[in-house]
Structures are given as C-alpha cells and as structure tokens.
Motif scaffolding. Structure first.
Motif, PDB file in Angstrom:
ATOM      1  N   VAL A 160       0.846  -1.192   0.000  1.00  0.00           N
ATOM      2  CA  VAL A 160       0.000   0.000   0.000  1.00  0.00           C
ATOM      3  C   VAL A 160       0.883   1.244   0.000  1.00  0.00           C
ATOM      4  CG1 VAL A 160      -1.776   1.217   1.311  1.00  0.00           C
ATOM      5  CG2 VAL A 160      -1.772  -1.265   1.259  1.00  0.00           C
ATOM      6  N   ASP A 161       0.542   2.198  -0.855  1.00  0.00           N
ATOM      7  CA  ASP A 161       1.379   3.407  -0.923  1.00  0.00           C
ATOM      8  C   ASP A 161       1.251   4.218   0.368  1.00  0.00           C
ATOM      9  OD1 ASP A 161      -0.762   5.821  -1.679  1.00  0.00           O
ATOM     10  OD2 ASP A 161      -1.359   3.822  -2.329  1.00  0.00           O
ATOM     11  N   PRO A 162       2.293   4.986   0.714  1.00  0.00           N
ATOM     12  CA  PRO A 162       2.302   5.714   1.988  1.00  0.00           C
ATOM     13  C   PRO A 162       1.062   6.570   2.215  1.00  0.00           C
ATOM     14  CG  PRO A 162       4.465   5.805   0.998  1.00  0.00           C
ATOM     15  CD  PRO A 162       3.577   5.112   0.001  1.00  0.00           C
ATOM     16  N   ALA A 163       0.542   7.168   1.163  1.00  0.00           N
ATOM     17  CA  ALA A 163      -0.633   8.038   1.324  1.00  0.00           C
ATOM     18  C   ALA A 163      -1.834   7.259   1.838  1.00  0.00           C
ATOM     19  CB  ALA A 163      -0.977   8.696  -0.015  1.00  0.00           C
ATOM     20  N   THR A 164      -1.908   5.991   1.466  1.00  0.00           N
ATOM     21  CA  THR A 164      -3.067   5.181   1.844  1.00  0.00           C
ATOM     22  C   THR A 164      -2.870   4.493   3.188  1.00  0.00           C
ATOM     23  OG1 THR A 164      -3.151   4.668  -0.513  1.00  0.00           O
ATOM     24  CG2 THR A 164      -4.697   3.498   0.861  1.00  0.00           C
ATOM     25  N   ARG A 165      -1.643   4.476   3.682  1.00  0.00           N
ATOM     26  CA  ARG A 165      -1.360   3.709   4.904  1.00  0.00           C
ATOM     27  C   ARG A 165      -2.197   4.167   6.085  1.00  0.00           C
ATOM     28  NH1 ARG A 165       5.094   3.014   3.985  1.00  0.00           N
ATOM     29  NH2 ARG A 165       4.852   1.424   2.370  1.00  0.00           N
ATOM     30  N   ASP A 166      -2.286   5.472   6.277  1.00  0.00           N
ATOM     31  CA  ASP A 166      -3.071   5.987   7.405  1.00  0.00           C
ATOM     32  C   ASP A 166      -4.517   5.550   7.298  1.00  0.00           C
ATOM     33  OD1 ASP A 166      -1.111   7.122   8.853  1.00  0.00           O
ATOM     34  OD2 ASP A 166      -1.346   9.134   8.033  1.00  0.00           O
ATOM     35  N   TYR A 167      -5.024   5.579   6.077  1.00  0.00           N
ATOM     36  CA  TYR A 167      -6.420   5.192   5.864  1.00  0.00           C
ATOM     37  C   TYR A 167      -6.615   3.713   6.206  1.00  0.00           C
ATOM     38  CZ  TYR A 167     -11.083   5.607   4.066  1.00  0.00           C
ATOM     39  OH  TYR A 167     -12.445   5.641   3.986  1.00  0.00           O
ATOM     40  N   VAL A 168      -5.648   2.898   5.800  1.00  0.00           N
ATOM     41  CA  VAL A 168      -5.714   1.466   6.093  1.00  0.00           C
ATOM     42  C   VAL A 168      -5.652   1.239   7.607  1.00  0.00           C
ATOM     43  CG1 VAL A 168      -4.420  -0.698   5.900  1.00  0.00           C
ATOM     44  CG2 VAL A 168      -4.863   0.667   3.866  1.00  0.00           C
ATOM     45  N   LEU A 169      -4.760   1.971   8.286  1.00  0.00           N
ATOM     46  CA  LEU A 169      -4.660   1.829   9.743  1.00  0.00           C
ATOM     47  C   LEU A 169      -5.959   2.231  10.421  1.00  0.00           C
ATOM     48  CD1 LEU A 169      -1.066   3.120  10.491  1.00  0.00           C
ATOM     49  CD2 LEU A 169      -1.877   0.770  10.480  1.00  0.00           C
ATOM     50  N   ASP A 170      -6.564   3.301   9.926  1.00  0.00           N
ATOM     51  CA  ASP A 170      -7.836   3.729  10.517  1.00  0.00           C
ATOM     52  C   ASP A 170      -8.925   2.697  10.266  1.00  0.00           C
ATOM     53  OD1 ASP A 170      -6.796   6.009  11.645  1.00  0.00           O
ATOM     54  OD2 ASP A 170      -7.071   7.192   9.833  1.00  0.00           O
ATOM     55  N   THR A 171      -8.866   2.052   9.099  1.00  0.00           N
ATOM     56  CA  THR A 171      -9.818   0.971   8.792  1.00  0.00           C
ATOM     57  C   THR A 171      -9.652  -0.154   9.809  1.00  0.00           C
ATOM     58  OG1 THR A 171      -9.637   1.486   6.437  1.00  0.00           O
ATOM     59  CG2 THR A 171     -10.599  -0.645   6.990  1.00  0.00           C
ATOM     60  N   ILE A 172      -8.405  -0.478  10.112  1.00  0.00           N
ATOM     61  CA  ILE A 172      -8.145  -1.529  11.099  1.00  0.00           C
ATOM     62  C   ILE A 172      -8.650  -1.080  12.475  1.00  0.00           C
ATOM     63  CG2 ILE A 172      -6.321  -2.783  12.344  1.00  0.00           C
ATOM     64  CD1 ILE A 172      -4.623  -2.533   9.720  1.00  0.00           C
ATOM     65  N   LEU A 173      -8.282   0.149  12.843  1.00  0.00           N
ATOM     66  CA  LEU A 173      -8.608   0.673  14.172  1.00  0.00           C
ATOM     67  C   LEU A 173     -10.094   0.703  14.441  1.00  0.00           C
ATOM     68  CD1 LEU A 173      -6.518   3.854  15.028  1.00  0.00           C
ATOM     69  CD2 LEU A 173      -6.772   1.795  16.385  1.00  0.00           C
ATOM     70  N   SER A 174     -10.855   1.134  13.436  1.00  0.00           N
ATOM     71  CA  SER A 174     -12.273   1.383  13.697  1.00  0.00           C
ATOM     72  C   SER A 174     -13.139   0.181  13.376  1.00  0.00           C
ATOM     73  CB  SER A 174     -12.734   2.598  12.890  1.00  0.00           C
ATOM     74  OG  SER A 174     -12.327   2.458  11.551  1.00  0.00           O
ATOM     75  N   ASN A 175     -12.533  -0.960  13.053  1.00  0.00           N
ATOM     76  CA  ASN A 175     -13.354  -2.082  12.612  1.00  0.00           C
ATOM     77  C   ASN A 175     -13.138  -3.392  13.342  1.00  0.00           C
ATOM     78  OD1 ASN A 175     -15.112  -1.234  10.302  1.00  0.00           O
ATOM     79  ND2 ASN A 175     -13.146  -0.322   9.790  1.00  0.00           N
ATOM     80  N   PHE A 176     -12.628  -3.317  14.556  1.00  0.00           N
ATOM     81  CA  PHE A 176     -12.636  -4.563  15.320  1.00  0.00           C
ATOM     82  C   PHE A 176     -13.309  -4.263  16.639  1.00  0.00           C
ATOM     83  CE2 PHE A 176      -8.972  -2.510  17.049  1.00  0.00           C
ATOM     84  CZ  PHE A 176      -8.736  -3.067  18.297  1.00  0.00           C
ATOM     85  N   ASN A 177     -14.071  -5.246  17.139  1.00  0.00           N
ATOM     86  CA  ASN A 177     -14.796  -4.992  18.387  1.00  0.00           C
ATOM     87  C   ASN A 177     -13.817  -4.904  19.548  1.00  0.00           C
ATOM     88  OD1 ASN A 177     -14.255  -7.666  17.833  1.00  0.00           O
ATOM     89  ND2 ASN A 177     -15.810  -8.428  19.212  1.00  0.00           N
ATOM     90  N   GLU A 178     -14.204  -4.201  20.579  1.00  0.00           N
ATOM     91  CA  GLU A 178     -13.255  -3.864  21.648  1.00  0.00           C
ATOM     92  C   GLU A 178     -12.799  -5.063  22.455  1.00  0.00           C
ATOM     93  OE1 GLU A 178     -14.878  -0.584  23.828  1.00  0.00           O
ATOM     94  OE2 GLU A 178     -14.852   0.695  22.047  1.00  0.00           O
ATOM     95  N   GLU A 179     -13.563  -6.134  22.382  1.00  0.00           N
ATOM     96  CA  GLU A 179     -13.173  -7.354  23.097  1.00  0.00           C
ATOM     97  C   GLU A 179     -12.055  -8.085  22.363  1.00  0.00           C
ATOM     98  OE1 GLU A 179     -14.492  -8.819  26.169  1.00  0.00           O
ATOM     99  OE2 GLU A 179     -14.707  -6.649  26.170  1.00  0.00           O
ATOM    100  N   ALA A 180     -11.906  -7.793  21.087  1.00  0.00           N
ATOM    101  CA  ALA A 180     -10.937  -8.525  20.261  1.00  0.00           C
ATOM    102  C   ALA A 180      -9.541  -7.919  20.377  1.00  0.00           C
ATOM    103  CB  ALA A 180     -11.388  -8.498  18.806  1.00  0.00           C
ATOM    104  N   SER A 181      -8.570  -8.631  19.859  1.00  0.00           N
ATOM    105  CA  SER A 181      -7.219  -8.074  19.745  1.00  0.00           C
ATOM    106  C   SER A 181      -6.726  -8.219  18.312  1.00  0.00           C
ATOM    107  CB  SER A 181      -6.254  -8.775  20.701  1.00  0.00           C
ATOM    108  OG  SER A 181      -6.420  -8.273  22.016  1.00  0.00           O
ATOM    109  N   VAL A 182      -5.774  -7.362  17.972  1.00  0.00           N
ATOM    110  CA  VAL A 182      -5.199  -7.371  16.629  1.00  0.00           C
ATOM    111  C   VAL A 182      -3.678  -7.512  16.764  1.00  0.00           C
ATOM    112  CG1 VAL A 182      -4.977  -6.127  14.440  1.00  0.00           C
ATOM    113  CG2 VAL A 182      -6.977  -5.741  15.877  1.00  0.00           C
ATOM    114  N   ILE A 183      -3.119  -8.492  16.062  1.00  0.00           N
ATOM    115  CA  ILE A 183      -1.658  -8.602  15.986  1.00  0.00           C
ATOM    116  C   ILE A 183      -1.247  -8.152  14.588  1.00  0.00           C
ATOM    117  CG2 ILE A 183       0.324 -10.170  15.973  1.00  0.00           C
ATOM    118  CD1 ILE A 183      -1.248 -12.010  17.858  1.00  0.00           C
ATOM    119  N   ILE A 184      -0.386  -7.149  14.534  1.00  0.00           N
ATOM    120  CA  ILE A 184       0.102  -6.661  13.237  1.00  0.00           C
ATOM    121  C   ILE A 184       1.591  -6.972  13.155  1.00  0.00           C
ATOM    122  CG2 ILE A 184       0.392  -4.658  11.729  1.00  0.00           C
ATOM    123  CD1 ILE A 184      -1.887  -3.304  13.200  1.00  0.00           C
TER     124      ILE A 184
END
Length: 234
Positions: A160-184
C-alpha cells in the motif's frame, strides 16, 4: 473462566531441517489490544503466525486460543490476513464476498460492502483488473469484516502506498470490536507506531521484548521505531 487469556503460547519451538526457526517462545496476549509483532525479515514473524493459524505444526510446545488447542474451533475465532494474496483473481469482488459469506458464520456482508465503498473499490471489478495495492485493500476489508476475537495481519501495509497507509490503519482501528485483539506483523514500524498498545520484538526466532508501548516509550525516551533500530542496529 473470565481470566482465560485470548492467546497463550508455551515453550514453542519450530525447526525446519534441523534449523531452529523459533526458540522457546512464551507469550500471552489478552483481549482489547493492538499489538505490533516487530522484527526484521527472517526473524520468525511469519512462521509464528502460520503456527497460530494451523498452517504449520510446532516441533514442540503448545498454542492455546481462548483455552482451546489450535484446530477447527480456533479457526472460527481468528481472522487472518496472510502476507500474500490468496484470493481467486479471476473473480469479481462481489463474488468473493459471497464466498466469504458462505464460508464464515461471522462474516458481515453489509460491513464489507460499506468498507469497500469507503475505500473507493468497485465491487463489480475483477481482481485481475486491480492494482496490487487495491487487491491488498480488498483482502484487508474481507479480513476486518469478520467478527473475530483475534485478527492477525501479516505485513498489511506491504503493497500500500504511503498516502493510503493511514487510511488502512484507521480501517483496522475502527473495525474490530473492543473485546478482540489485533496482531500486526511488520517491519514498517514507524507507520504503525501510533496505533499500538503493545509491542513484541522478535529476533532470530526469540522473543526479546514484550512491553506496553507507552511505558516503553517513556522509559527509553524514544519512539518504538528508534528503540527497535538501536536494539537491532538497523
């Protein structure tokens, strides 16, 4: 059993042809965290992820997800984004959504369609007609549209190009329920640093550090990226 950890790894070893790839990994991950699995290429990140996803078998040791050994039950609660795309590129995005909807009980079709729209991706387009970055976004959307307990993303920003990275991170951030965890898992640490709650440094098949991200930054008076570079002389 409310105190059961989301992911527990005990004395995990993985050898390939007598070469030790992972050495005595002990790790506990609880709910509601975004965790960076950070290491140079070849450190063992992808091997560890494949073991958690039942794509490889440990040489010794044990992995438990919500108290269950790796298998059919754990696959239902883990949503995994591999490093390379595995989708059938001859299919349209809409057809892939149907496959995911049939295959996963926890897939939210409405959410997937909304995210695709937000990312300006055409649901009627075949994957072959899309750039690598667009294909990666489609795959990320599919993974984040499952209501899982653990999301494991292997190098989600690779193509993903740098310009889109923030958008992708925000997609990750705002789309998992709070009980879950994310390993990146990534080596692009500066790009994901702002969203991390916890960091795990892996080097030459060993876990060399697991820490709360803010505590580590305060203690070392530097960014995670700088601490990593110092430790591994990048």
């Amino acid at each position: 059993m409310n105190n059961m950890e989301l992911l527990e790894i005990k004395n995990l070893n993985k050898d390939f042809d007598k070469k030790k790839i992972l050495k005595n990994i002990n790790l506990t991950i609880s709910n509601g965290k975004i965790i960076g699995l950070l290491g140079k290429n070849g450190a063992g990140k992808t091997t560890l992820i494949k073991l958690i996803n039942d794509l490889l078998t440990p040489t010794s040791g044990e992995i438990l997800i919500k108290g269950n050994k790796i298998g059919v039950e754990t696959k239902k609660v883990v949503s995994y984004l591999p490093e390379r795309t595995y989708l059938n590129k001859q299919m349209k995005v809409s057809e892939i959504i149907e496959v995911f909807n049939d295959f996963y009980d926890n897939f939210d079709e409405k959410k997937a369609k909304k995210l695709l729209k937000d990312l300006d991706l055409d649901i009627n387009q075949k994957l072959t007609k899309m750039s690598k970055g667009m294909q990666e976004k489609v795959q990320l959307v599919l993974v984040m549209s499952r209501k899982a307990d653990l999301y494991i993303l292997d190098e989600p920003l690779g193509g993903v190009d740098p310009a889109t990275r923030d958008y992708v991170l925000d997609t990750i951030l705002s789309n998992f329920n709070e009980e879950a965890s994310v390993i990146i898992s990534t080596h692009l640490i500066s790009d994901i640093e702002r969203i991390l709650d916890e960091v795990i440094f892996i080097d030459k098949g060993k876990i060399v550090l697991q820490s709360d991200a803010d505590k580590l930054r305060n203690k070392e008076k530097s960014s995670i990226d700088e601490i990593f570079r110092r430790m591994f002389k990048c």
